[in-house]
Design an enzyme around this catalytic site. Sequence first.
Site, PDB file in Angstrom:
ATOM      1  N   ASP A  50       0.829  -1.204   0.000  1.00 15.77           N
ATOM      2  CA  ASP A  50       0.000   0.000   0.000  1.00 15.77           C
ATOM      3  C   ASP A  50       0.868   1.260   0.000  1.00 15.77           C
ATOM      4  O   ASP A  50       1.855   1.345   0.726  1.00 15.77           O
ATOM      5  CB  ASP A  50      -0.841  -0.032   1.291  1.00 15.77           C
ATOM      6  CG  ASP A  50      -1.952   0.983   1.316  1.00 15.77           C
ATOM      7  OD1 ASP A  50      -2.830   0.927   0.456  1.00 15.77           O
ATOM      8  OD2 ASP A  50      -1.932   1.844   2.224  1.00 15.77           O
TER       9      ASP A  50
ATOM     10  N   GLU B 259       1.672  -0.605  -5.042  1.00 13.92           N
ATOM     11  CA  GLU B 259       0.626   0.383  -5.308  1.00 13.92           C
ATOM     12  C   GLU B 259       1.310   1.743  -5.263  1.00 13.92           C
ATOM     13  O   GLU B 259       1.531   2.315  -4.210  1.00 13.92           O
ATOM     14  CB  GLU B 259      -0.485   0.351  -4.257  1.00 13.92           C
ATOM     15  CG  GLU B 259      -1.643   1.250  -4.667  1.00 13.92           C
ATOM     16  CD  GLU B 259      -2.185   2.171  -3.594  1.00 13.92           C
ATOM     17  OE1 GLU B 259      -3.258   2.743  -3.799  1.00 13.92           O
ATOM     18  OE2 GLU B 259      -1.542   2.356  -2.538  1.00 13.92           O
TER      19      GLU B 259
HETATM   20  C1  GLC Z   1      -4.206   2.956  -0.598  1.00 13.61           C
HETATM   21  C2  GLC Z   1      -5.443   2.116  -0.526  1.00 13.61           C
HETATM   22  C3  GLC Z   1      -6.583   2.978  -0.081  1.00 13.61           C
HETATM   23  C4  GLC Z   1      -6.259   3.556   1.271  1.00 13.61           C
HETATM   24  C5  GLC Z   1      -4.943   4.311   1.238  1.00 13.61           C
HETATM   25  C6  GLC Z   1      -4.454   4.605   2.618  1.00 13.61           C
HETATM   26  O1  GLC Z   1      -4.242   3.887  -1.610  1.00 13.61           O
HETATM   27  O2  GLC Z   1      -5.680   1.493  -1.750  1.00 13.61           O
HETATM   28  O3  GLC Z   1      -7.788   2.280  -0.049  1.00 13.61           O
HETATM   29  O4  GLC Z   1      -7.278   4.432   1.674  1.00 13.61           O
HETATM   30  O5  GLC Z   1      -3.938   3.556   0.626  1.00 13.61           O
HETATM   31  O6  GLC Z   1      -4.007   3.442   3.239  1.00 13.61           O
END
Ligand code: GLC
Length: 577
Positions: free
Chosen positions: A222, A295
């Site tokens: 994340d 991500e």
């Molecule tokens: C990422 C996740 C999202 C979350 C954010 C903070 O972007 O995909 O859902 O709110 O991180 O952890």
Amino acid sequence: MPSSTSTTLVHPASEQAAEWWRTAVIYQVYPRSFADASGDGIGDLPGITSRLPHLERLGVDAVWLSPFYRSPQHDAGYDVADYRDVDPLFGTLADFDAMLADAHARGIRVIVDLVPNHTSSEHAWFRAALAAAPGSAERGRYLFRDGRGPGGDEPPNNWTSVFGGPAWTRVVEPDGTPGQWYLHLFDTTQPDLDWTNPEVHAEFESVLRFWLDRGVDGFRVDVAHGMVKAPGLPDWAGTSAMIDGAHEGETGSEDGSTGAGNRGPMWDQEGVHDIYRAWHRVLAEYDGDRCLVAEAWVEPLSRLARYVRPDEMHQAFNFSFLTTLWDAPALREVVTASLGASDAVGAPTTWVLSNHDVVRHASRLGLEVPGTKPNGIGVGDPQPDEELGLRRARAATLLMLGLPGSAYLYQGEELGLPEHTTLDDAEREDPTWWRSGHTERGRDGCRVPLPWAAGAPGYGFSPTGATWLTQPASFARYAADVQEGVEGSTVETYRAALAVRRELALGSGSLAWDESLTGPDVVAFTNRDVLVVANLGPDPVALPQGAEVVASSVAPATAGTGRLEVPAEATVWARLA
Ligand code: GLC
């Protein structure tokens, strides 16, 4: 390769046996909303286990589970209070083990989510930090700073939270006086960790090992571009949005160093790569090609590719593809750029159209400018054209699944599910909604519990009919049981495409643009000996003589000439005789 066409090869096929993740179709399970076994209206691990047969029939290679760890759920579990335990909402560690064993027995690998940028404010470390004094080791795990201005009343810098509002919250010291501030790039309840602290590194390596030892096949990381901040936390004139990310050239230097303050001093800093090199080494100690997926909302693609250099992560989500408009030249460009950037570092390209943070593609593509990316849709907003959106979504999916590399699916897209675009604002749980002062609807509309059975209460999501968000009435039309075995239904279309993709090894295949079919509304390429034609325009596109259709988003028509045609807003896969 069809001989009758002129082609431009962009990416060659690979015939070598390679790690599974290079070609995998990975299905994202959002545990809150997949299937509920306990009856409380919130999905859980036993619910996931009970629906694994659906995923096995669908033909996916792996699932990625969004967080199910102990959490107060202020950001739907992306606020983790204990990285080594399951939240009672979702079950127990034993339920996790049972789910993992069942998935593996079905040949489905399991990737779990790792949230290393921030913890929950209820994590033991943060509680200890609040109880300790400024300058203490406990505070040193987070980014506590003194405020600016008289009395330290102003935040330490001008950064804003991705969810809206300031990125700093002031604490009350144990003696009751107004105290230091802590950084949170997301919600107040998600304090950012200090990744210059070796203790933080050690803790997360231990968390990786905890789940690797349990047998997981990898991690989706994340906010992988956010963990390291520029030294001194300098002010920044920009703002950060969820569906945006860092952009090269806005303010800074090509080497990614932050002194010049480019792409925001909190994003895509050089130091993140050292973390992934260390994690790569941890995973390499384990058998079975475990993987790390970034991500990272980073652009351009050449910059993103740095996360998947040979000694770092294994895959990165291709958000440039997700955010491309429904426009043939733009799609060709992003596909070429994606393959070029990942080939340059020897990583697989990934493709994704939907996830738990964006408006579902069946609805995005039904908007007046198809593919635009509002941060949620609600009552009073321009509403998508449901039928057209679904037709285009199926075409987009077939285009995506025809590409070489690895593809991500988001739960429910195989049913053609639209976004809930008229959810009662009173039900919204995404912190974006209130942190933005009710200007951004946020992400609840793509997180609505799945419909499994049209005739059951809550469309079969839960044995009691309870659902943590109200489902729209339209979900009756999309329920899994009304599509099962129905030729041409969305779920059968996905299943057929995945089967052909596997059988013909399209994941490890090639990409050559078919210049003779390409046009302003046509994306046409060959992958091995399969011709993929996506027709984004209103007029049918004739397939070459002798084409044998192997998959399609809607059935091809036969023209008066006897030639098969790709109808408007459709994608067809064909083999040439
Ligand atoms: C990422 C996740 C999202 C979350 C954010 C903070 O972007 O995909 O859902 O709110 O991180 O952890």
